[in-house]
Design a protein around this motif. Structure first.
Motif, PDB file in Angstrom:
ATOM      1  N   CYS A 157       0.844  -1.190   0.000  1.00 28.50           N
ATOM      2  CA  CYS A 157       0.000   0.000   0.000  1.00 28.50           C
ATOM      3  C   CYS A 157       0.885   1.248   0.000  1.00 28.50           C
ATOM      4  O   CYS A 157       2.103   1.186   0.229  1.00 28.50           O
ATOM      5  N   ASP A 158       0.274   2.395  -0.250  1.00 24.59           N
ATOM      6  CA  ASP A 158       1.025   3.650  -0.314  1.00 24.59           C
ATOM      7  C   ASP A 158       1.754   3.942   0.994  1.00 24.59           C
ATOM      8  O   ASP A 158       2.886   4.429   0.992  1.00 24.59           O
ATOM      9  N   ALA A 159       1.115   3.636   2.120  1.00 24.55           N
ATOM     10  CA  ALA A 159       1.742   3.909   3.414  1.00 24.55           C
ATOM     11  C   ALA A 159       2.968   3.041   3.620  1.00 24.55           C
ATOM     12  O   ALA A 159       3.995   3.501   4.144  1.00 24.55           O
ATOM     13  N   ALA A 160       2.903   1.782   3.202  1.00 27.69           N
ATOM     14  CA  ALA A 160       4.052   0.884   3.336  1.00 27.69           C
ATOM     15  C   ALA A 160       5.190   1.339   2.436  1.00 27.69           C
ATOM     16  O   ALA A 160       6.368   1.315   2.829  1.00 27.69           O
ATOM     17  N   GLN A 161       4.859   1.761   1.220  1.00 28.87           N
ATOM     18  CA  GLN A 161       5.897   2.261   0.317  1.00 28.87           C
ATOM     19  C   GLN A 161       6.547   3.522   0.881  1.00 28.87           C
ATOM     20  O   GLN A 161       7.766   3.708   0.770  1.00 28.87           O
ATOM     21  N   PHE A 162       5.744   4.379   1.469  1.00 33.36           N
ATOM     22  CA  PHE A 162       6.265   5.602   2.086  1.00 33.36           C
ATOM     23  C   PHE A 162       7.299   5.253   3.154  1.00 33.36           C
ATOM     24  O   PHE A 162       8.381   5.857   3.215  1.00 33.36           O
ATOM     25  N   SER A 163       6.996   4.280   3.998  1.00 32.74           N
ATOM     26  CA  SER A 163       7.924   3.874   5.057  1.00 32.74           C
ATOM     27  C   SER A 163       9.217   3.322   4.473  1.00 32.74           C
ATOM     28  O   SER A 163      10.317   3.610   4.962  1.00 32.74           O
ATOM     29  N   VAL A 164       9.113   2.509   3.425  1.00 30.57           N
ATOM     30  CA  VAL A 164      10.310   1.947   2.797  1.00 30.57           C
ATOM     31  C   VAL A 164      11.199   3.057   2.249  1.00 30.57           C
ATOM     32  O   VAL A 164      12.421   3.086   2.490  1.00 30.57           O
ATOM     33  N   VAL A 165      10.617   3.988   1.511  1.00 34.43           N
ATOM     34  CA  VAL A 165      11.400   5.055   0.886  1.00 34.43           C
ATOM     35  C   VAL A 165      12.064   5.938   1.936  1.00 34.43           C
ATOM     36  O   VAL A 165      13.265   6.267   1.835  1.00 34.43           O
ATOM     37  N   VAL A 166      11.324   6.316   2.964  1.00 35.76           N
ATOM     38  CA  VAL A 166      11.865   7.194   4.002  1.00 35.76           C
ATOM     39  C   VAL A 166      12.983   6.496   4.772  1.00 35.76           C
ATOM     40  O   VAL A 166      14.047   7.087   5.038  1.00 35.76           O
ATOM     41  N   GLY A 167      12.775   5.241   5.144  1.00 38.37           N
ATOM     42  CA  GLY A 167      13.807   4.510   5.879  1.00 38.37           C
ATOM     43  C   GLY A 167      15.068   4.314   5.068  1.00 38.37           C
ATOM     44  O   GLY A 167      16.186   4.482   5.568  1.00 38.37           O
ATOM     45  N   LEU A 168      14.905   3.970   3.792  1.00 40.37           N
ATOM     46  CA  LEU A 168      16.073   3.784   2.923  1.00 40.37           C
ATOM     47  C   LEU A 168      16.853   5.087   2.760  1.00 40.37           C
ATOM     48  O   LEU A 168      18.092   5.096   2.819  1.00 40.37           O
ATOM     49  N   ALA A 169      16.149   6.189   2.558  1.00 39.29           N
ATOM     50  CA  ALA A 169      16.829   7.473   2.357  1.00 39.29           C
ATOM     51  C   ALA A 169      17.572   7.915   3.609  1.00 39.29           C
ATOM     52  O   ALA A 169      18.711   8.411   3.530  1.00 39.29           O
TER      53      ALA A 169
END
Length: 375
Positions: free
Chosen positions: A79-91
């Motif tokens: 979901c969009d929220a899960a993708q948001f968490s992945v992108v923020v954590g990776l960055a």
């Protein structure tokens, strides 16, 4: 090499001729093989957390790659929220790992540079990044994005304190800590930069097929036909760097660009309330209960592959870390060092160590230099 390296080590050997030019290179890794076997038989909820705990460097990236690979194997879309968490954590992890590697991983000639100015900003950045990654690992970065503003600003402030510039991301602020590191690399331009053969998303299909077939053997010593593949900041940003003719400085400049890119991703994620995962991570189902993920980390492209059984537990697992490409015995580090005019003695050893450091392995490395008896 970062200050907190993973298990194992890389042994680097170089022979020089009477002119001080490298005529042979030996690279050998003692990193544990088959570490992904620990995931076999485990439930899909266990693996991402265990992956993050197993790797002291890029732990969030490994956890995210495991999460995405398992989602692909189960045929689930994030979901969009899960993708948001992945992108923020990776960055957040990319920014801080790159900062830490540039500051703590830069080999010094004796006591040539005072490390004290870097200590406080690094501590602040690492502490802030841990908070961001903890929230992201729980999948709560979207719902708690209001709480992310302060730690993300702390990472940015620490990067600026060390010398990162907004207007010219490949060159540090004058008289800063990072400027001192860059100056040491630029003044000793013993090796000129060359365009890398970059590992890219277009290579994912052949990499994953090779990983499926070769498992631990391919993961320990990956190659692609007729290529010397490099991954990491320089492979992504080499066209944007200004190095003054120094290959080592060019790789440092690429890392500065990568830090700025990661900080821009964090800033946009907060301001827009969304994040595009396409440039940071990719997941793909491969068939029944089988999937893989590719994640861009501070050190390069990371792959996880998983095969689940009929009760959705891990039947088989493999992972491929960036260090295995860059420090392959016939990989880009060895190719760069071969033929390099490094000279003799402590100066030559320092040059090898600095070249290895800007390729940024996730384990410690040791250097052995063999010189002619009459050099």
């Amino acid at each position: 090499m970062s200050a907190l390296a993973g298990p194992g080590a890389i042994r680097i050997g170089a022979d020089v001729d009477t002119d001080g030019r490298v005529v042979s290179v030996f690279v050998n890794s003692s990193r544990p093989a088959g570490i992904a076997r620990i995931f076999r038989g485990r439930g899909p909820q266990e693996v991402p957390q265990l992956a993050a705990q197993l790797f002291s460097l890029c732990g969030f990236s490994h956890g995210a790659a495991a999460q995405l690979a398992i989602a692909a194997a189960r045929g689930e879309a994030l979901c969009d929220a899960a993708q948001f968490s992945v992108v923020v954590g990776l960055a957040a992890e990319q920014a801080v790992e790159s900062l830490r590697s540039m500051a703590l991983g830069w080999p010094q000639a004796g006591e040539s540079m005072d490390m004290a100015p870097a200590a406080a900003p690094l501590r602040e950045a690492m502490s802030a990044a841990r908070l961001v990654m903890a929230i992201a690992a729980r999948g709560e970065a979207w719902t708690q994005r209001a709480e992310l503003g302060a730690p993300i600003k702390a990472i940015e402030d620490a990067a600026r304190s060390l010398g990162l510039r907004c207007d010219e991301p490949d060159a540090p602020e004058r008289e800063s800590f990072l400027a001192a590191v860059m100056a040491q690399a630029q003044v000793d331009a013993f090796l000129r930069p060359h365009a890398p053969d970059a590992l890219e998303a277009a290579d994912d299909a052949i990499v994953i097929e090779s990983l499926r077939k070769g498992r631990d053997h391919f993961a320990a010593s990956p190659t692609l036909p007729h290529r010397i593949v490099e991954t990491g900041a320089f492979a992504r940003h080499w066209r944007e760097t200004e190095s003054g003719g120094s290959a080592v400085a060019a790789r440092l400049a690429a890392r500065l660009i990568a830090i700025r890119e990661a900080l821009d991703i964090l800033r946009r994620a907060l301001s827009r309330g969304g994040a595009d995962m396409s440039g940071a991570a990719f997941l793909c189902p491969l068939g029944a209960e089988e999937g893989f993920a590719a994640v861009e980390t501070a050190r390069g492209r990371l792959y996880h592959w998983v095969h689940l059984d009929d009760v959705m537990r891990v039947r088989d697992y493999a992972l491929l870390a960036p260090t295995e490409w860059n420090f392959h015995p016939a990989g880009p580090f060895a190719a760069a060092l071969l033929g390099a005019p490094i000279g003799f003695g402590p100066e030559a050893r320092l040059r090898i160590r600095r070249l290895a450091a800007v390729f940024d392995p996730c384990v410690a490395f040791q250097v052995e230099l063999r010189e002619p008896l009459h050099a």
